[in-house]
Design a protein around this motif. Structure first.
Motif, PDB file in Angstrom:
ATOM      1  N   ALA A 371       1.024  -1.314  -0.157  1.00  0.00           N
ATOM      2  CA  ALA A 371       0.102   0.040  -0.035  1.00  0.00           C
ATOM      3  C   ALA A 371       0.993   1.189   0.102  1.00  0.00           C
ATOM      4  CB  ALA A 371      -0.902  -0.100   1.470  1.00  0.00           C
ATOM      5  N   MET A 372       1.922   1.236   0.736  1.00  0.00           N
ATOM      6  CA  MET A 372       2.895   2.431   0.626  1.00  0.00           C
ATOM      7  C   MET A 372       3.659   2.509  -0.692  1.00  0.00           C
ATOM      8  SD  MET A 372       2.157   3.790   3.649  1.00  0.00           S
ATOM      9  CE  MET A 372       3.442   5.085   3.365  1.00  0.00           C
ATOM     10  N   ARG A 373       3.902   1.299  -1.438  1.00  0.00           N
ATOM     11  CA  ARG A 373       4.473   1.540  -2.500  1.00  0.00           C
ATOM     12  C   ARG A 373       3.463   2.076  -3.499  1.00  0.00           C
ATOM     13  NH1 ARG A 373       9.359  -1.229  -2.932  1.00  0.00           N
ATOM     14  NH2 ARG A 373       9.617  -2.870  -1.366  1.00  0.00           N
ATOM     15  N   LEU A 374       2.217   1.667  -3.529  1.00  0.00           N
ATOM     16  CA  LEU A 374       1.265   2.249  -4.351  1.00  0.00           C
ATOM     17  C   LEU A 374       1.113   3.707  -4.237  1.00  0.00           C
ATOM     18  CD1 LEU A 374      -1.345  -0.669  -4.217  1.00  0.00           C
ATOM     19  CD2 LEU A 374       0.040  -0.068  -6.198  1.00  0.00           C
ATOM     20  N   SER A 375       1.560   4.184  -3.056  1.00  0.00           N
ATOM     21  CA  SER A 375       1.308   5.332  -2.665  1.00  0.00           C
ATOM     22  C   SER A 375       2.264   6.521  -3.171  1.00  0.00           C
ATOM     23  CB  SER A 375       1.323   5.758  -1.238  1.00  0.00           C
ATOM     24  OG  SER A 375       0.167   4.935  -0.620  1.00  0.00           O
ATOM     25  N   TYR A 377       2.382   7.124  -6.141  1.00  0.00           N
ATOM     26  CA  TYR A 377       1.361   7.862  -7.116  1.00  0.00           C
ATOM     27  C   TYR A 377      -0.054   8.065  -6.780  1.00  0.00           C
ATOM     28  CZ  TYR A 377       1.228   3.138  -8.840  1.00  0.00           C
ATOM     29  OH  TYR A 377       1.043   1.815  -8.851  1.00  0.00           O
ATOM     30  N   ARG A 378      -0.354   7.545  -5.480  1.00  0.00           N
ATOM     31  CA  ARG A 378      -1.686   7.754  -4.977  1.00  0.00           C
ATOM     32  C   ARG A 378      -1.677   8.461  -3.792  1.00  0.00           C
ATOM     33  NH1 ARG A 378      -3.981   1.566  -5.534  1.00  0.00           N
ATOM     34  NH2 ARG A 378      -4.021   1.754  -7.995  1.00  0.00           N
ATOM     35  N   LYS A 379      -2.405   9.490  -3.314  1.00  0.00           N
ATOM     36  CA  LYS A 379      -2.524  10.414  -2.218  1.00  0.00           C
ATOM     37  C   LYS A 379      -2.702   9.541  -1.177  1.00  0.00           C
ATOM     38  CE  LYS A 379      -4.197  14.475  -0.111  1.00  0.00           C
ATOM     39  NZ  LYS A 379      -5.140  15.741  -0.256  1.00  0.00           N
ATOM     40  N   ILE A 380      -1.621   9.537  -0.093  1.00  0.00           N
ATOM     41  CA  ILE A 380      -1.639   8.464   1.033  1.00  0.00           C
ATOM     42  C   ILE A 380      -2.900   8.704   2.074  1.00  0.00           C
ATOM     43  CG2 ILE A 380      -0.188   9.843   2.453  1.00  0.00           C
ATOM     44  CD1 ILE A 380      -0.337   6.028   1.853  1.00  0.00           C
ATOM     45  N   SER A 381      -3.222   9.971   2.323  1.00  0.00           N
ATOM     46  CA  SER A 381      -4.111  10.372   3.536  1.00  0.00           C
ATOM     47  C   SER A 381      -5.143  11.414   2.883  1.00  0.00           C
ATOM     48  CB  SER A 381      -3.295  10.728   4.769  1.00  0.00           C
ATOM     49  OG  SER A 381      -2.608   9.750   5.152  1.00  0.00           O
ATOM     50  N   PRO A 382      -6.013  10.930   2.157  1.00  0.00           N
ATOM     51  CA  PRO A 382      -7.058  11.935   1.648  1.00  0.00           C
ATOM     52  C   PRO A 382      -8.159  12.217   2.961  1.00  0.00           C
ATOM     53  CG  PRO A 382      -7.568   9.818   0.937  1.00  0.00           C
ATOM     54  CD  PRO A 382      -6.270   9.708   1.625  1.00  0.00           C
ATOM     55  N   GLY A 383      -8.829  13.440   2.712  1.00  0.00           N
ATOM     56  CA  GLY A 383     -10.284  13.467   3.607  1.00  0.00           C
ATOM     57  C   GLY A 383     -11.138  12.460   3.205  1.00  0.00           C
ATOM     58  N   ALA A 384     -12.082  12.124   4.214  1.00  0.00           N
ATOM     59  CA  ALA A 384     -13.206  11.114   3.910  1.00  0.00           C
ATOM     60  C   ALA A 384     -14.005  11.613   2.673  1.00  0.00           C
ATOM     61  CB  ALA A 384     -14.182  11.165   5.179  1.00  0.00           C
ATOM     62  N   VAL A 385     -14.392  12.958   2.546  1.00  0.00           N
ATOM     63  CA  VAL A 385     -15.037  13.168   1.257  1.00  0.00           C
ATOM     64  C   VAL A 385     -14.080  12.997   0.187  1.00  0.00           C
ATOM     65  CG1 VAL A 385     -16.155  15.309  -0.038  1.00  0.00           C
ATOM     66  CG2 VAL A 385     -16.763  14.668   2.468  1.00  0.00           C
ATOM     67  N   GLU A 386     -12.960  13.365   0.120  1.00  0.00           N
ATOM     68  CA  GLU A 386     -12.039  13.528  -1.072  1.00  0.00           C
ATOM     69  C   GLU A 386     -11.995  12.079  -1.390  1.00  0.00           C
ATOM     70  OE1 GLU A 386      -7.470  14.828  -1.995  1.00  0.00           O
ATOM     71  OE2 GLU A 386      -8.175  14.842   0.328  1.00  0.00           O
ATOM     72  N   GLU A 387     -12.018  11.030  -0.569  1.00  0.00           N
ATOM     73  CA  GLU A 387     -11.865   9.684  -0.923  1.00  0.00           C
ATOM     74  C   GLU A 387     -12.991   9.124  -1.454  1.00  0.00           C
ATOM     75  OE1 GLU A 387     -10.308   5.403   0.888  1.00  0.00           O
ATOM     76  OE2 GLU A 387     -10.214   7.027   2.364  1.00  0.00           O
ATOM     77  N   ILE A 388     -14.192   9.395  -1.141  1.00  0.00           N
ATOM     78  CA  ILE A 388     -15.454   9.121  -1.963  1.00  0.00           C
ATOM     79  C   ILE A 388     -15.496   9.697  -3.223  1.00  0.00           C
ATOM     80  CG2 ILE A 388     -17.765   9.455  -1.652  1.00  0.00           C
ATOM     81  CD1 ILE A 388     -17.764   9.508   1.245  1.00  0.00           C
ATOM     82  N   HIS A 393      -9.838   3.209  -5.414  1.00  0.00           N
ATOM     83  CA  HIS A 393      -9.387   2.191  -4.582  1.00  0.00           C
ATOM     84  C   HIS A 393      -9.286   2.881  -3.207  1.00  0.00           C
ATOM     85  CE1 HIS A 393      -8.302   0.378  -8.389  1.00  0.00           C
ATOM     86  NE2 HIS A 393      -7.676  -0.823  -7.377  1.00  0.00           N
ATOM     87  N   PRO A 394      -9.306   1.826  -2.114  1.00  0.00           N
ATOM     88  CA  PRO A 394      -9.032   2.627  -0.716  1.00  0.00           C
ATOM     89  C   PRO A 394      -7.666   3.343  -0.612  1.00  0.00           C
ATOM     90  CG  PRO A 394      -9.607   0.318  -0.529  1.00  0.00           C
ATOM     91  CD  PRO A 394      -9.446   0.521  -2.262  1.00  0.00           C
ATOM     92  N   SER A 395      -7.858   4.307  -0.107  1.00  0.00           N
ATOM     93  CA  SER A 395      -6.454   5.035   0.272  1.00  0.00           C
ATOM     94  C   SER A 395      -5.478   4.268   1.019  1.00  0.00           C
ATOM     95  CB  SER A 395      -6.804   6.379   1.111  1.00  0.00           C
ATOM     96  OG  SER A 395      -6.996   6.174   2.369  1.00  0.00           O
ATOM     97  N   GLY A 396      -4.163   4.657   0.599  1.00  0.00           N
ATOM     98  CA  GLY A 396      -3.032   3.916   1.413  1.00  0.00           C
ATOM     99  C   GLY A 396      -3.161   3.983   2.863  1.00  0.00           C
ATOM    100  N   GLU A 397      -3.581   4.979   3.632  1.00  0.00           N
ATOM    101  CA  GLU A 397      -3.555   4.889   4.876  1.00  0.00           C
ATOM    102  C   GLU A 397      -4.771   4.049   5.540  1.00  0.00           C
ATOM    103  OE1 GLU A 397      -4.490   8.131   8.765  1.00  0.00           O
ATOM    104  OE2 GLU A 397      -4.400   8.796   6.923  1.00  0.00           O
ATOM    105  N   ASN A 398      -5.864   4.101   4.825  1.00  0.00           N
ATOM    106  CA  ASN A 398      -6.863   3.123   5.138  1.00  0.00           C
ATOM    107  C   ASN A 398      -6.483   1.575   4.935  1.00  0.00           C
ATOM    108  OD1 ASN A 398      -8.876   4.795   6.008  1.00  0.00           O
ATOM    109  ND2 ASN A 398     -10.001   5.048   3.937  1.00  0.00           N
ATOM    110  N   ARG A 399      -5.623   1.305   3.857  1.00  0.00           N
ATOM    111  CA  ARG A 399      -5.448  -0.070   3.468  1.00  0.00           C
ATOM    112  C   ARG A 399      -4.342  -0.381   4.832  1.00  0.00           C
ATOM    113  NH1 ARG A 399      -4.862  -0.727  -2.976  1.00  0.00           N
ATOM    114  NH2 ARG A 399      -6.637  -2.139  -3.047  1.00  0.00           N
ATOM    115  N   VAL A 400      -3.405   0.383   5.109  1.00  0.00           N
ATOM    116  CA  VAL A 400      -2.586   0.126   6.196  1.00  0.00           C
ATOM    117  C   VAL A 400      -2.985  -0.196   7.470  1.00  0.00           C
ATOM    118  CG1 VAL A 400      -0.358   1.067   7.452  1.00  0.00           C
ATOM    119  CG2 VAL A 400      -0.405   1.509   4.971  1.00  0.00           C
ATOM    120  N   ARG A 401      -3.924   0.855   7.913  1.00  0.00           N
ATOM    121  CA  ARG A 401      -4.884   0.665   9.017  1.00  0.00           C
ATOM    122  C   ARG A 401      -5.670  -0.788   9.014  1.00  0.00           C
ATOM    123  NH1 ARG A 401      -5.620   3.979  12.934  1.00  0.00           N
ATOM    124  NH2 ARG A 401      -4.721   5.949  11.803  1.00  0.00           N
TER     125      ARG A 401
END
Length: 425
Positions: A371-375, A377-388, A393-401
């Protein structure tokens, strides 16, 4: 015999997880922060800039294509192409296909500067492109040739439906579109994908044995596991499930093999097997069939009125091939508006595959590292609305958690590891 025992042992270790009591001393938040710390400073700023810039790409793409479609209508080019097509054949059903040929060429040429920026220059700017411009152009030319044939055939089918079902063409037409998508999904792994990449069998070894064992534990056929040479085009790591029925297959790219540790490869393949076991290919087709149905319905209601109010376009009615830019204009705008819906559909299935993959592969740290490698080129920690709105795909932070929570819940005596830096790019 020894090999069979080895497979049995690996299979036992990779059976879907049985829940254990959560490890009391394992701190999910601290473990998550340890992984997130791998992406900091300029690397994180670049990742965020690349992904946030991508928020605007669909908007600008729709704007560019819309301007091209409007230009074809207001200059009278579209009806002239239709008249030219009518002179080329006496077969009415063939006219839309002939009309589509110069239309595709013209729209491709007019949007080429944008395509070069979005497809090559921007990727190169952020260090994600491994191809020269010549190599990229060759692939783009192949895609153009395929699209030329595909769009001509699709135009013939859709306008035959519009002519034959004046009131319900949106319903029949959406069914035709879905059937075409199904056919494309069936043939792409065998006939289309090999035009762009070379596919070989994953070589024998510990990684293949582990993947085969996970597949066997979940009743997944694994006679063939394919590797694509995606590194000739991009730095991205990737794997996917493609095809339908006899052509369905799981493929990983060579970047995944070369840039990641074995436990990361296994974690990713567990995720991809989740797509297979959970029938995501069919479920996604069903979900997007409903999206297509909605788009066709809306277009069928707006297009006739729009054509009637603009006689200067020279479009006779919605069954006239010259109406193609009108239909594409409305479909493009509708697709843009529905982007958050489409993203949410895909993201829901990706979350399900993440959960399955963690249970099947039992490699939470491997999945977190991926998940960190994918980040990159993917924003790692978006806001909830931003992610929706913007993440398919789920954000990197959500996948790590999620990985660390799984580790706490399923790994007896789980301990926090200090993840190694992201390397290999």
């Amino acid at each position: 015999m020894r090999k069979a025992l080895g497979y049995g042992l690996i299979a036992a270790l990779t059976l879907p997880a049985v829940a254990h009591a959560a490890t009391p001393g394992f701190d999910v938040d601290a473990a998550t922060r340890a992984y997130l710390a791998l992406l900091q400073g300029p690397s994180r700023a670049q990742s965020d800039a690349y992904f946030e810039g991508g928020y605007w790409l669909p908007l600008w793409s729709t704007l560019v294509s819309s301007l091209v479609y409007l230009a074809l209508l207001f200059t009278g080019v579209s009806p002239r192409l239709r008249t030219w097509a009518e002179r080329k054949t006496r077969k009415r059903w063939l006219v839309p296909g002939i009309y589509a040929l110069p239309l595709v060429v013209l729209t491709t040429v007019l949007t080429l500067p944008w395509s070069i920026y979005a497809g090559f220059l921007r990727e190169n700017q952020y260090g994600l492109m491994n191809q020269s411009f010549a190599g990229w152009a060759i692939d783009a030319a192949k895609a153009f040739g395929i699209g030329l044939i595909f769009n001509a055939l699709l135009a013939i089918l859709l306008f035959a439906v519009i002519r034959g079902f004046r009131r319900s063409w949106w319903l029949i037409g959406s069914g035709v579109m879905v059937a075409v998508v199904l056919f494309g999904a069936l043939v792409t792994p065998v006939f289309i994908a090999p035009l762009f990449n070379t596919y070989t069998e994953l070589p024998a070894g510990p990684i293949r044995e582990r993947i085969v064992a996970i597949a066997a534990a979940n009743q997944i056929p694994a006679e063939h596991i394919y590797v694509s040479d995606a590194s000739r085009q991009t730095e991205r790591i990737s794997a996917n499930v493609s095809g339908l029925g006899p052509t369905i297959r799981i493929t990983l790219n060579d970047n995944l093999l070369e840039r990641t540790a074995p436990e990361e490869v296994v974690a990713v393949m567990g995720h991809e097997m989740g797509h297979y076991v959970l029938n995501h290919v069919w479920r996604l087709i069903l979900a997007f069939s409903l999206v297509v149905l909605l788009l066709f319905f809306v277009v069928s209601r707006i297009a006739p009125a729009l054509i009637a109010r603009n006689p200067r376009w020279g479009v006779r009615n919605v069954a006239d091939p010259a109406a193609t830019p009108v239909l594409l204009l409305l479909a493009g705008i509708g697709g843009l508006i529905l982007t958050p819906v489409q993203n949410s559909i895909i993201r829901h299935h990706e979350i399900e595959a993440d959960i399955f993959g963690l249970d099947a592969a039992r490699e939470p740290d491997g999945f977190a590292k991926t998940a960190m490698r994918l980040s990159e080129y993917r924003k790692i920690s978006p806001g909830a609305v931003e992610e929706i709105l913007f993440f398919d795909h789920p954000s990197g932070e959500n996948r790590v958690r999620r990985s660390m929570q799984w580790k706490k819940d399923h790994v007896p005596g789980a301990t926090m590891v200090t993840p190694s830096p992201i390397t290999g790019k």
